[in-house]
Write a protein that holds these residues in place. Structure first.
Motif, mmCIF file in Angstrom:
data_model
loop_
_atom_site.group_PDB
_atom_site.id
_atom_site.type_symbol
_atom_site.label_atom_id
_atom_site.label_comp_id
_atom_site.label_asym_id
_atom_site.label_seq_id
_atom_site.Cartn_x
_atom_site.Cartn_y
_atom_site.Cartn_z
ATOM 1 N N TYR A 1 -18.169 -11.481 21.943
ATOM 2 C CA TYR A 1 -17.964 -10.125 22.435
ATOM 3 C C TYR A 1 -19.273 -9.363 22.338
ATOM 4 O O TYR A 1 -20.327 -9.935 22.047
ATOM 5 C CB TYR A 1 -16.842 -9.461 21.645
ATOM 6 N N PHE B 1 -14.322 -25.883 29.499
ATOM 7 C CA PHE B 1 -14.341 -24.798 28.517
ATOM 8 C C PHE B 1 -14.657 -25.326 27.115
ATOM 9 O O PHE B 1 -15.282 -24.641 26.317
ATOM 10 C CB PHE B 1 -12.999 -24.055 28.500
ATOM 11 N N GLN B 2 -14.218 -26.551 26.849
ATOM 12 C CA GLN B 2 -14.470 -27.127 25.526
ATOM 13 C C GLN B 2 -15.957 -27.471 25.334
ATOM 14 O O GLN B 2 -16.402 -27.742 24.230
ATOM 15 C CB GLN B 2 -13.634 -28.408 25.328
ATOM 16 N N ARG C 1 -16.001 -34.046 21.480
ATOM 17 C CA ARG C 1 -14.780 -33.496 22.080
ATOM 18 C C ARG C 1 -14.910 -32.012 22.389
ATOM 19 O O ARG C 1 -14.210 -31.466 23.218
ATOM 20 C CB ARG C 1 -13.573 -33.730 21.163
ATOM 21 N N LYS C 2 -15.742 -31.320 21.623
ATOM 22 C CA LYS C 2 -15.886 -29.897 21.916
ATOM 23 C C LYS C 2 -17.248 -29.396 21.468
ATOM 24 O O LYS C 2 -17.836 -29.910 20.522
ATOM 25 C CB LYS C 2 -14.776 -29.087 21.244
ATOM 26 N N ASN C 3 -17.746 -28.415 22.172
ATOM 27 C CA ASN C 3 -18.993 -27.772 21.809
ATOM 28 C C ASN C 3 -18.917 -26.378 22.411
ATOM 29 O O ASN C 3 -19.399 -26.132 23.494
ATOM 30 C CB ASN C 3 -20.173 -28.571 22.380
ATOM 31 N N VAL C 4 -18.246 -25.519 21.670
ATOM 32 C CA VAL C 4 -17.966 -24.197 22.236
ATOM 33 C C VAL C 4 -17.844 -23.173 21.113
ATOM 34 O O VAL C 4 -17.374 -23.477 20.024
ATOM 35 C CB VAL C 4 -16.673 -24.241 23.088
ATOM 36 N N LEU C 5 -18.315 -21.992 21.370
ATOM 37 C CA LEU C 5 -18.160 -20.890 20.427
ATOM 38 C C LEU C 5 -16.859 -20.179 20.762
ATOM 39 O O LEU C 5 -16.645 -19.769 21.900
ATOM 40 C CB LEU C 5 -19.323 -19.911 20.579
ATOM 41 N N ALA C 6 -16.000 -20.028 19.750
ATOM 42 C CA ALA C 6 -14.672 -19.488 20.004
ATOM 43 C C ALA C 6 -14.720 -18.059 20.525
ATOM 44 O O ALA C 6 -13.980 -17.688 21.423
ATOM 45 C CB ALA C 6 -13.833 -19.565 18.734
ATOM 46 N N LYS C 7 -15.604 -17.248 19.904
ATOM 47 C CA LYS C 7 -15.607 -15.818 20.239
ATOM 48 C C LYS C 7 -16.955 -15.397 20.749
ATOM 49 O O LYS C 7 -17.972 -15.818 20.204
ATOM 50 C CB LYS C 7 -15.397 -15.001 18.962
ATOM 51 N N ARG D 1 -17.752 -17.954 30.397
ATOM 52 C CA ARG D 1 -16.634 -17.972 29.460
ATOM 53 C C ARG D 1 -15.300 -17.730 30.170
ATOM 54 O O ARG D 1 -14.251 -18.080 29.648
ATOM 55 C CB ARG D 1 -16.814 -16.918 28.357
ATOM 56 N N SER E 1 -4.993 -13.730 22.169
ATOM 57 C CA SER E 1 -6.333 -14.253 21.846
ATOM 58 C C SER E 1 -6.122 -15.346 20.823
ATOM 59 O O SER E 1 -5.500 -15.097 19.784
ATOM 60 C CB SER E 1 -7.206 -13.154 21.232
ATOM 61 N N TYR F 1 -8.088 -18.079 18.705
ATOM 62 C CA TYR F 1 -9.418 -18.574 18.318
ATOM 63 C C TYR F 1 -9.301 -19.775 17.408
ATOM 64 O O TYR F 1 -8.387 -19.857 16.595
ATOM 65 C CB TYR F 1 -10.184 -17.504 17.533
ATOM 66 N N SER F 2 -10.255 -20.680 17.512
ATOM 67 C CA SER F 2 -10.318 -21.733 16.500
ATOM 68 C C SER F 2 -11.102 -21.167 15.315
ATOM 69 O O SER F 2 -12.030 -20.382 15.480
ATOM 70 C CB SER F 2 -11.018 -22.977 17.051
ATOM 71 N N GLU G 1 -10.057 -16.742 29.743
ATOM 72 C CA GLU G 1 -11.339 -16.877 29.042
ATOM 73 C C GLU G 1 -11.139 -17.966 28.002
ATOM 74 O O GLU G 1 -9.983 -18.323 27.693
ATOM 75 C CB GLU G 1 -11.724 -15.560 28.372
ATOM 76 N N ILE G 2 -12.257 -18.483 27.461
ATOM 77 C CA ILE G 2 -12.153 -19.607 26.530
ATOM 78 C C ILE G 2 -11.028 -19.433 25.518
ATOM 79 O O ILE G 2 -10.231 -20.334 25.306
ATOM 80 C CB ILE G 2 -13.510 -19.824 25.821
ATOM 81 N N SER G 3 -10.923 -18.264 24.909
ATOM 82 C CA SER G 3 -9.914 -18.061 23.868
ATOM 83 C C SER G 3 -8.882 -16.990 24.225
ATOM 84 O O SER G 3 -8.174 -16.521 23.351
ATOM 85 C CB SER G 3 -10.605 -17.679 22.548
ATOM 86 N N ASN G 4 -8.828 -16.569 25.489
ATOM 87 C CA ASN G 4 -7.930 -15.463 25.854
ATOM 88 C C ASN G 4 -6.986 -15.828 26.999
ATOM 89 O O ASN G 4 -7.381 -16.471 27.962
ATOM 90 C CB ASN G 4 -8.748 -14.224 26.225
#
Lengths: 347, 599
Positions: free
Chosen positions: B555, A335-336, B547-553, A299, A177, A179-180, A224-227
């Motif tokens: 759940y 995804f970005q 360049r980006k527009n995204v939520l990393a997480k 996602r 995973s 993450y930014s 997935e976006i971060s996985n």
């Protein structure tokens, strides 16, 4: 029928500056009172259905003892192939604990390394006095399915440092995973307004590209976006969220989605132990559920089922969206821009 | 009532100087309204007026007063709107009176708009009675304030009052009786009544407010409006208390209302003369003018679904306000909307606010502008009220702009700053006079366009709120003006185009370009923002591609919150107009109203 269980362990030794989950710092272990309160909640809300995935999240679930984990899992009716994950902070684990977790029924662990660079960690309020690689050796000697949590866009991070981080991921790791670093409301960063210099979006986007590419070279594919994972090692529990399946969340600060309702537990260990467990129980509107389904579904690389009404957005962003086998999915570039696309597809 | 016992008067006052409170007190002391029925400032009827504390128009009111001489008098209060935009309406209200109370705040002194109305009262030969209000306040300096009044009126007596405590109110009533002359009209002449206001009631049609100058008027008679040449049968006639009281007639010198099933307010013009259809007056009363729009802007619904609602709203407002002009227009950037003409800036603000408040329509207003007179190379003349219609530069031989005579009253410590401002705004100082040692009046000639764009706000900020402004149109003058266009991704956004002096074009263009770079969010592509005069680019900024527009997480525990975040993004997007492929937030269209000059 709910077949996915999330167990929230809101205990930590220290609170990291970027963390926006509910947890209480200053704990070296999880109190039995709390575990007992979890039993109560399980008794009240869990109907004995077969469970396909269990996820211990936190906080720092690795503060649980093997015995506590064992007793909790003992209350559940686990299916034969049930995925049981526990998130681990490398500081809190040793070989003995690994073995205890395993014999309790855990079959997947995810180690929160965040960065191999101690100085970078310090900059985000996380301290480490161990060699994470040693912990991997330990974990891998017990578990087959070992994952790693990493973060990028850390203050002062350079593009070349990302390559370096990735090169240090042990070969046998099945899941990543990545993450930014995000400045979330309610975190120490946000509240105390600590001076951090966020990495510009341009550089973040470049970092993301490198991560996707390098992990792919190591056989870890983005799902997935971060996985990222090796084939067959996607996290089933998290996929359930993204597929917008029902899940039961147990513990202070845990959330559940059951039959169109969102139930959120109190973010207060003491209240939780005293029995006031639910903070809110909200019936989602059809529109909200549809919006969440789109938001979650897009996602992953599996996307969502194609519908006629997506045509306009698909046409508008041909390089961000594609149509694959009757499903609409985001491209790597897409995804970005997940938020942009989703907010346009939402009702 | 015998004419000699009638007194018609108005109140001239600056905003906040206590006009409404004084009027309330007069109603109370004369017993026109029971004290227990009084709500504060009862004559301000429009919600907006009460809320902003500005009085556009008070209701007229008839008060019966038994004076110290033992006689009963009929006192008719006719109000004047206290703002420069309504100068014509003020002059007609004053023409319906023989006297005026000049109310001045004992802690403030005379303001420019009050002064303009005093001059109007003098032009109409009114007897002016200075009333110094708020003498109950510790900071009151009635003598000093009177010095200012005397510098305009010459030596005069004044009545010190506190409308708040009621002190001096009796003296005001006595002064009206003793000093304001009775109406001079002739009851035997054919009817001449002055229309000084009108109001539209959805059940009863137009209610016309009149002052009978000569003759008399009764229910059932057929009347004629002399300017609009339209005739109606009177179905009801009466006076105000300040609610309507039916009497069936009005005599010479009296003030009241008439109703005649009048559906179209266009036929009832302020300043018109009412006469009898079968016994007409030889000539109309002097002083009638067509209302003239001085300021224009485009009004567009934020959501195109609201277009019809906006049209309805404008139509409804126009029922009560014949000076409001509007016609449909289309903008490439903003879609379908209306070009609207207003008497002035406050008028524009009031209309905008009422549409948003009373009709609940979200709008975008384009930068306000004025009317230009163009002479083309082929000799044709063109009148332009919308920069989007400005012809190709090469074809324009000559351009003239409206110029205003502006009076600014201010404490002398701010003179330097205000003169700088006026210079920047291309003003020419005509002369300057001292009202007292501490207060100065500046007389300027200023291009109207410069007043319209953020002048008032800057004047207030430079003078810490102490300067007041009054202006009137003083004709057209040739000027070196250019049209500046703003381009996004090389496409002109018509709603941003503006006309300004060529010396200002560079700075204003640059300021707008900079502001737009801040306000327009990053999008999927790079957006060059440019200002140009014709084909010449005078300024450029670039909005980098997102360049980006995204939520990393995301759940199980994050879903509600993140959905709300995205729903907010979606809402934000709804509040944007797309021009070509660029999304522009609403506030960008408004923001160019407040671009400050820099030099």
């Amino acid at each position: 029928m709910v077949s996915h269980l999330y167990l929230h362990i809101p205990y930590c030794t220290t609170k990291c500056d970027y963390c926006d989950f509910y947890s209480v710092a200053g704990n070296k272990e999880v109190s039995d009172e709390y575990v007992y309160a979890m039993f109560e909640e399980i008794k009240d809300r869990y109907n004995g259905d077969k469970v396909d995935t269990v996820f211990f999240g936190g906080g720092t679930p690795s503060l649980l003892s093997g015995r506590q984990v064992s007793r909790i899992l003992g209350t559940l009716n686990l299916s034969v192939f049930c995925e049981v994950t526990i998130e681990c902070n490398p500081e809190t684990i040793n070989l003995e604990k690994m073995r205890a977790f395993k014999s309790a029924g855990v079959n997947r662990i995810s180690i929160g390394v965040q960065s191999f660079d101690d100085a970078k960690l310090k900059a985000i309020g996380r301290y480490r006095a161990c060699n994470p690689l040693e912990k991997f050796d330990m974990a891998l000697s017990v578990f087959d399915n070992v994952g790693i949590d990493l973060m990028y866009a850390l203050p002062g991070q350079k593009l070349s440092e990302i390559r370096d981080e990735i090169s240090r991921i042990p070969e046998q790791v099945k899941h990543v995973s990545y993450y930014s670093l995000t400045l979330e409301e309610g975190t120490n960063f946000y509240e105390r307004n600590k001076r951090i210099h966020p990495i510009p979006d341009d550089l973040q986007a470049d970092m993301a590209e490198i991560i996707v590419k390098q992990l792919h070279e190591k056989g870890l594919n983005r799902y997935e976006i971060s996985n990222y994972s090796k084939v067959g090692y996607e996290c089933k529990h998290n996929l359930a969220y993204w597929n917008y399946e029902d899940y039961l969340g147990i513990g202070a600060g845990a959330a559940s989605t059951i039959k169109g309702s969102r139930i959120e537990n109190v973010q207060d260990i003491q209240k939780y132990i005293r029995g006031n467990k639910v903070a809110s129980d909200y019936k989602l509107s059809e529109e909200e559920r549809e919006n969440e389904r789109i938001m979650m579904g897009l996602r992953t690389v599996y996307g969502i089922l194609w519908e006629e009404r997506y045509a306009g957005v698909l046409q508008k962003y041909p390089d961000l969206l594609s149509l694959k086998e009757g499903r609409i999915v985001l491209t790597d570039k897409g995804f970005q821009f997940h938020d942009t696309i989703v907010s346009e597809l939402m009702l | 009532m015998d004419q000699k016992y009638i007194r018609n008067f108005s109140i001239i006052a600056h905003i906040d100087h206590g006009k409404s409170t004084l009027a309330d007190r007069l109603l109370e002391v004369t017993g026109t309204i029971d004290k227990r029925d009084m709500k504060k400032q009862i004559l301000d009827s429009m919600e907006l007026e009460q809320e902003r504390g500005i009085t556009i128009k008070l209701q007229p009111a008839r008060m019966m007063y038994t004076a110290e001489d033992g006689n009963e008098y009929m006192l008719n209060l006719i109000d004047t709107p206290g703002h420069v935009d309504f100068t014509y309406e003020v002059s007609r209200s004053l023409a319906a009176c023989e006297g005026a109370l000049l109310v001045v705040d004992a802690t403030q002194g005379i303001e420019a708009q009050t002064l303009a109305n005093i001059y109007l009262a003098i032009e109409n030969n009114l007897t002016i009675l200075p009333v110094i209000n708020k003498i109950d306040l510790p900071a009151a300096e009635p003598e000093k304030v009177m010095k200012e009044v005397e510098s305009i009126l010459g030596p005069s007596d004044y009545i010190p009052v506190s409308a708040k405590t009621g002190e001096g109110i009796k003296n005001v009533l006595e002064a009206i009786v003793n000093f304001v002359p009775p109406p001079r009209g002739d009851v035997n002449k054919p009817l001449k009544a002055l229309v000084f206001d009108s109001y539209f009631d959805s059940y009863r049609g137009v209610e016309v407010m009149i002052r009978v100058i000569d003759g008399s008027i009764k229910e059932g008679q057929k009347i004629k409006f002399m300017q609009t040449d339209s005739e109606y049968d009177i179905t009801e006639i009466g006076y105000f208390k300040p609610n309507q009281i039916k009497t069936g007639f009005l005599n010479t010198g009296e003030v009241g209302y008439l109703i005649g099933n009048i559906k179209n307010i266009e036929n009832v013009k302020i300043g018109d003369t009412v006469t009898l259809a079968d016994n007409q007056a030889d000539e109309a009363l002097p002083g009638y003018k067509e209302p003239q729009s001085m300021v224009f802007c485009g009004l567009y619904p934020v959501s195109s679904d609201d277009y019809e609602d906006l049209r309805d709203a404008l139509q409804k407002l126009k029922l009560n306000d014949s000076s409001l002009r509007f016609e449909p227009e289309t903008s490439k950037a903003l879609g379908f909307g209306f070009r609207c003409g207003f008497l002035g800036l406050l008028h524009m603000e009031i209309i905008k606010e009422r549409i948003e408040r009373e009709f609940n329509i979200d709008m975008i207003a384009t930068s306000p502008g004025v009317v230009y007179h163009l002479t083309l190379a082929n000799g044709d003349k063109l009148i332009i009220d919308n920069p989007a219609n400005y012809p190709d530069r090469g074809n324009v031989e000559r351009i003239e702009e409206p110029v205003a005579k502006a009076n600014i009253i201010l404490p002398n410590e701010f003179v330097g700053g205000v003169m700088d401002l006026c210079n920047k705004k291309r003003g020419k100082l005509d002369h300057m006079e001292y009202l007292t040692e501490a207060r100065v009046m500046l007389h300027y000639r200023l291009p109207l366009n410069e007043i319209v764009v953020d002048f008032f706000g800057q004047l207030k900020s430079i003078s810490k709120g102490y300067a007041s402004l009054d202006y009137e149109l003083a004709g057209y003058e040739e000027a070196e003006l250019v049209k500046v266009d703003i381009l996004l991704k090389s496409e002109i956004v018509d709603a941003f185009s503006f006309i300004c002096h060529k010396d200002h074009a560079y700075y204003r263009g640059r300021a707008i370009v900079k502001k737009l770079r801040e306000l327009i969010p990053m999008q999927m592509f790079e957006i060059p923002v440019q200002a140009s005069i014709g084909s010449k680019i005078i300024s450029r900024e670039t909005i980098k591609a997102m360049r980006k527009n995204v939520l990393a997480k995301c759940y199980g525990g994050d879903i509600s919150r993140k959905r709300k975040l995205l729903e907010k993004q979606k809402e934000g997007k709804k509040r944007m107009k797309s021009v070509g492929s660029v999304d522009i937030p609403d506030e960008a269209f408004m923001s160019i109203l407040s671009i400050e000059d820099e030099k």
